[in-house]
Motif scaffolding. Structure first.
Motif, mmCIF file in Angstrom:
data_model
loop_
_atom_site.group_PDB
_atom_site.id
_atom_site.type_symbol
_atom_site.label_atom_id
_atom_site.label_comp_id
_atom_site.label_asym_id
_atom_site.label_seq_id
_atom_site.Cartn_x
_atom_site.Cartn_y
_atom_site.Cartn_z
ATOM 1 N N PRO A 136 40.510 39.942 33.823
ATOM 2 C CA PRO A 136 40.009 39.388 35.085
ATOM 3 C C PRO A 136 39.184 38.129 34.834
ATOM 4 C CG PRO A 136 39.649 41.765 34.991
ATOM 5 C CD PRO A 136 40.079 41.336 33.612
ATOM 6 N N SER A 137 39.280 37.185 35.753
ATOM 7 C CA SER A 137 38.495 35.963 35.635
ATOM 8 C C SER A 137 37.031 36.266 35.917
ATOM 9 C CB SER A 137 38.998 34.911 36.619
ATOM 10 O OG SER A 137 40.341 34.576 36.340
ATOM 11 N N SER A 138 36.158 35.409 35.423
ATOM 12 C CA SER A 138 34.729 35.563 35.656
ATOM 13 C C SER A 138 34.389 34.979 37.017
ATOM 14 C CB SER A 138 33.935 34.846 34.568
ATOM 15 O OG SER A 138 32.555 34.899 34.838
ATOM 16 N N GLY A 139 33.992 35.856 37.941
ATOM 17 C CA GLY A 139 33.676 35.381 39.282
ATOM 18 C C GLY A 139 34.895 34.739 39.913
ATOM 19 N N MET A 140 34.723 33.538 40.439
ATOM 20 C CA MET A 140 35.832 32.835 41.073
ATOM 21 C C MET A 140 36.375 31.725 40.184
ATOM 22 S SD MET A 140 35.155 32.667 45.128
ATOM 23 C CE MET A 140 35.187 34.182 46.096
ATOM 24 N N ASP A 141 36.091 31.807 38.888
ATOM 25 C CA ASP A 141 36.577 30.802 37.954
ATOM 26 C C ASP A 141 37.967 31.197 37.469
ATOM 27 O OD1 ASP A 141 37.003 28.872 36.069
ATOM 28 O OD2 ASP A 141 35.517 29.628 34.632
ATOM 29 N N HIS A 142 38.977 30.494 37.939
ATOM 30 C CA HIS A 142 40.352 30.769 37.540
ATOM 31 C C HIS A 142 40.921 29.591 36.748
ATOM 32 C CE1 HIS A 142 41.020 34.437 40.031
ATOM 33 N NE2 HIS A 142 40.051 33.894 40.754
ATOM 34 N N SER A 143 40.060 28.887 36.040
ATOM 35 C CA SER A 143 40.494 27.688 35.329
ATOM 36 C C SER A 143 41.557 27.988 34.278
ATOM 37 C CB SER A 143 39.291 26.999 34.669
ATOM 38 O OG SER A 143 38.605 27.896 33.796
ATOM 39 N N ALA A 144 41.543 29.214 33.742
ATOM 40 C CA ALA A 144 42.527 29.561 32.715
ATOM 41 C C ALA A 144 43.942 29.604 33.279
ATOM 42 C CB ALA A 144 42.177 30.910 32.084
ATOM 43 N N HIS A 145 44.056 29.718 34.600
ATOM 44 C CA HIS A 145 45.370 29.815 35.231
ATOM 45 C C HIS A 145 45.608 28.653 36.191
ATOM 46 C CE1 HIS A 145 45.346 33.892 33.604
ATOM 47 N NE2 HIS A 145 44.191 34.096 34.205
ATOM 48 N N ALA A 146 44.918 27.544 35.947
ATOM 49 C CA ALA A 146 44.939 26.430 36.893
ATOM 50 C C ALA A 146 46.318 25.807 37.047
ATOM 51 C CB ALA A 146 43.946 25.360 36.445
ATOM 52 N N GLY A 147 47.165 25.879 36.021
ATOM 53 C CA GLY A 147 48.483 25.263 36.108
ATOM 54 C C GLY A 147 49.517 26.109 36.817
ATOM 55 N N MET A 148 49.150 27.290 37.262
ATOM 56 C CA MET A 148 50.082 28.212 37.904
ATOM 57 C C MET A 148 50.341 27.778 39.349
ATOM 58 S SD MET A 148 49.612 32.341 38.054
ATOM 59 C CE MET A 148 49.076 32.315 36.338
ATOM 60 N N PRO A 149 51.583 27.874 39.816
ATOM 61 C CA PRO A 149 51.882 27.443 41.183
ATOM 62 C C PRO A 149 51.008 28.133 42.227
ATOM 63 C CG PRO A 149 53.913 27.869 39.984
ATOM 64 C CD PRO A 149 52.788 28.342 39.106
#
Length: 224
Positions: A136-149
């Motif tokens: 799970p991402s930390s809080g609302m940080d989804h930077s690890a999946h930023a390239g996903m459509p």
């Protein structure tokens, strides 16, 4: 297709859209009627997964019994759709205390009802296949999946979290349309290239349900 951090002009355009669509959404405020069939009617865990859907022994046993019946695309689909669904749930859970439109709240509830069980089902597949389950991402940080459509960047999520009333309604709908369009793209790839039957069935349901919800959301925005 998406950006982890949208340019200032993109965010300014979103704010402009929020203001322009306010009158349309005002007519929907307080209306608790469902605006469409949504996920709830088409994407139950029993219809999209092997018996005993979820991360429990039933899903694992079923996937193990089909050893060799999945391919790399099936793994990629599950590993990508899990964080994609998690972000949709974060967005949906904000609606209860921030949205002014009953239709927006109803849509958010249907999204949560459909996608939470799908996350558990896909987690079960990955565990049974011996593959990594996305953390799970930390809080609302989804930077690890930023390239996903369709994935929203951190600044987009922060804007949504701070919004309320009609501004939240319009921002939520605008962002969720893009998010759903990304999910449909990912599911279409699974339909074309996947091998595992339950995963392809879930992809079918995602395409059907989220395409209907996109039309519903565009109608609420006055674009339908």
């Amino acid at each position: 297709m998406t950006r982890s951090i949208r340019p200032l002009t993109r965010r300014a355009a979103l704010v402009a859209v929020t203001a322009a669509a306010g009158l349309v959404l005002a007519a929907c405020g307080g209306d608790g009627d469902s605006g469409g069939s949504g996920h709830g009617a088409t994407s139950s865990p029993s219809a999209t997964s092997s018996p005993g859907a979820g991360a429990g022994a039933g899903a694992a046993a079923s996937a193990d019994a089909s050893a060799g019946a999945h391919n790399a695309q099936d793994v990629s689909f599950a590993q990508g759709m899990i964080p994609h669904h998690r972000q949709a749930l974060e967005m949906a859970r904000l609606a209860d205390g921030r949205a002014s439109s009953g239709k927006v709240k109803d849509l958010a509830a249907r999204i949560e009802k459909a996608q939470d069980p799908e996350i558990r089902t896909m987690t079960g597949w990955l565990k049974a296949w011996g593959e990594d389950v996305p953390e799970p991402s930390s809080g609302m940080d989804h930077s690890a999946h930023a390239g996903m459509p369709g994935m929203m960047g951190g600044q987009d999520m922060a804007m949504l979290e701070k919004a309320s009333g009609e501004a939240f309604d319009t921002m939520f709908l605008t962002m969720m349309v893009e998010h759903h369009e990304g999910a449909v793209e990912m599911a279409t790839t699974e339909q074309d290239k996947g091998r595992y039957g339950p995963a392809k069935a879930m992809a079918d349901d995602i395409v059907t349900a989220q395409t209907a919800e996109i039309a519903e959301m565009k109608k609420l925005l006055g674009k339908g």
